[in-house]
Write a protein that holds these residues in place. Structure first.
Motif, short mmCIF file in Angstrom:
data_model
loop_
_atom_site.label_atom_id
_atom_site.label_comp_id
_atom_site.label_asym_id
_atom_site.label_seq_id
_atom_site.Cartn_x
_atom_site.Cartn_y
_atom_site.Cartn_z
N GLY A 1 0.93 -1.03 0.02
CA GLY A 1 -0.04 0.00 -0.11
C GLY A 1 0.81 1.21 0.10
N MET A 2 2.02 1.20 0.68
CA MET A 2 2.87 2.23 0.70
C MET A 2 3.53 2.71 -0.74
SD MET A 2 3.43 3.76 3.42
CE MET A 2 5.16 4.35 3.53
N ALA A 3 3.80 1.49 -1.43
CA ALA A 3 4.25 1.57 -2.74
C ALA A 3 3.16 2.22 -3.73
CB ALA A 3 4.60 0.14 -3.65
N ALA A 4 1.87 1.78 -3.40
CA ALA A 4 0.69 2.41 -4.10
C ALA A 4 0.49 3.88 -4.10
CB ALA A 4 -0.56 1.61 -3.89
N THR A 5 0.62 4.44 -2.77
CA THR A 5 0.35 5.72 -2.38
C THR A 5 1.51 6.41 -3.00
OG1 THR A 5 1.09 5.23 -0.20
CG2 THR A 5 -1.18 5.28 -0.36
#
Length: 488
Positions: free
Chosen positions: A418-422
């Motif tokens: 999710g960090m990669a996505a944000t």
């Protein structure tokens, strides 16, 4: 007066944010490289964590049997059934001693072309339930994606680099998040959903990152000892400092080689106690180490340990599988382990017990003719570093405290995805056209000696990363630096 006042009020803000863009720039470079690998690691790691639940769902007709009140067939009978289902030139290499009464018996064979296949047999009826390729079964492919991207050594080095650069990403991320000026703890630790647009994504990214930082750091530090380049060097260093593998596993005196009592026998054959590892017939086979054996995974402490040899007494008949399993049970290892079969007249029976609790890890070498215990390596024999790595591995794989450990690992892994996505969304919203979009360089950046010292230290501890750090620094000064100054 208004200009002077504005300058005076702007000065503290400027000082408070001094170095922010430098940290942001390095965070950007680290994330640019790490994020694609982080998504792969997150997905494959989560799947591998749930291997005990996934495999029975994928292969129920091979792995699962109906428990019965009748006794199971002998190990030798089951092995004969499995052997009959394979080509004549296939060699049995490993017996998997099942952990539960509802699991089939599994035997691994090496085919003439080198491929390994598992044969599954109903332990109650002897029915052959089917076969699976060891290398191509789902979880093994997932594991190889996780470790080396299915690219062999180059992929392994890429994953190691990604893990090292994750340390830079974590360090700069925490520094960027660190509350400044009048930021409250609540604002720093709780998402502010009232924000809109890129400000909301930035806030979510920062808050998620600080909650996940400790877990990400733990994943990196517990995974690096298994890496193909740095991990091997680290293991060798720990061994030289007497903090890694026990001395006996590297060809010294045998560990716990004397069985309780003064004499024992298997099917009437005496078992002699081996108290002297320096006998010429007891020397380890040249080049053969635990990691060379057909095992899915071995304890980190003994991976590079030389495998001892049986006394090559061809006049004697090698012990059958059943009595060996009974002997192992008498030594305290009853089920849930892998038993590598002797591959030559001087080969040994090798027991690798790798349970969820690191303190129960066990590696046994048994003479194939007499059943003598050549070496018995336990957790208590490990050095301090190997003990720590064993615990880290169990936690990393989601095995130490059951399903809760699996869920925790999955939450951290998917959170990092999710960090990669944000992060990608934030970059997309501010990206300039026809440019990499790295944050602009500060005109008057502070010395930041602590940060630079930390990078140098990382480069020394992880030489492969040090080389790429230097390459990124040079590229930033020459190629990306010009674009950054023009943008500024």
């Amino acid at each position: 007066m208004s200009t002077t006042t504005a300058q005076r009020t702007a000065a503290p803000v400027s000082m408070a944010n001094a170095g922010y863009r430098t940290l942001w720039r390095w965070h950007f470079y680290a994330a640019l490289f790490v994020m694609p690998f982080l998504v792969i690691l997150a997905i494959t790691g989560t799947l591998y964590c749930f291997q005990p639940q996934i495999e029975p769902l994928l292969y129920p007709h091979r792995l699962i049997v109906e428990p019965q009140a009748t006794p199971t067939l002998t190990q030798d009978t089951l092995l004969a059934k499995a052997r009959a289902a394979m080509p004549a030139d296939a060699a049995a290499v490993t017996a998997v001693i099942a952990q539960a009464p509802d699991r089939s018996a599994e035997f691994i064979f090496r085919l003439a072309d080198g491929e390994k296949q598992s044969v599954y047999v109903n332990p109650y009826s002897g029915e052959v339930l089917g076969t699976l390729s060891v290398e191509h079964r789902f979880i093994q492919v997932d594991r190889m994606l996780h470790r080396k991207l299915l690219l062999g050594k180059p992929g392994e080095l890429l994953m190691e680099l990604a893990a090292c650069w994750t340390l830079v990403m974590i360090g700069t991320g925490v520094a960027l998040w660190w509350p400044r000026e009048k930021t409250t703890a609540k604002d720093a630790l709780v998402p502010r959903f009232a924000l809109k647009g890129r400000a909301l994504w930035k806030n979510l990214h920062a808050v998620m990152g600080i909650w996940l930082a400790l877990g990400a750091l733990a994943f990196v530090l517990t995974g690096l000892p298994w890496s193909g380049s740095w991990g091997k060097q680290f293991k060798a260093l720990a061994t030289r400092a007497n903090l890694g593998a026990p001395a006996g596993s590297w060809g010294g005196l045998p560990l716990r080689s004397t069985l309780p009592g003064t004499q024992a026998s298997i099917q009437g054959q005496p078992m002699h106690h081996m108290d002297n590892a320096h006998d010429s017939k007891m020397e380890s086979m040249p080049g053969m180490v635990m990691d060379d054996l057909p095992l899915p995974i071995t304890p980190w402490a003994v991976g590079n340990a030389p495998v001892p040899a049986s006394a090559d007494t061809r006049a004697l008949q090698a012990l059958p599988l059943g009595p060996v399993v009974a002997l192992v049970a008498s030594l305290g290892v009853t089920r849930g382990y892998n038993l590598v079969l002797p591959a030559s007249p001087s080969g040994v029976y090798t027991v690798s017990y790798f349970p969820d609790d690191p303190q129960q890890e066990r590696t046994l070498y048994l003479d194939q003719y007499s059943g003598a215990v050549l070496k018995d390596i336990r957790y208590g024999d490990y050095g301090a570093v190997s003990k720590a790595v064993s615990y880290g591995t169990s936690l990393h794989m989601g095995r130490y405290f059951g399903v809760a450990n699996q869920i925790l690992c999955a939450a951290i892994s998917l959170g990092l995805a999710g960090m990669a996505a944000t992060g990608c969304v934030m970059w997309w919203k501010r990206r300039p056209q026809r440019s990499l979009g790295a944050p602009a360089r500060e005109r008057c950046a502070p010395p930041m000696r602590g940060w630079k010292s930390g990078l140098v230290l990382l480069g020394i501890v992880f030489p492969l990363m040090g080389a790429t750090l230097l390459a990124v620094w040079l590229a930033d000064r020459t190629i990306f630096g010009r674009a950054s100054r023009q943008a500024a």
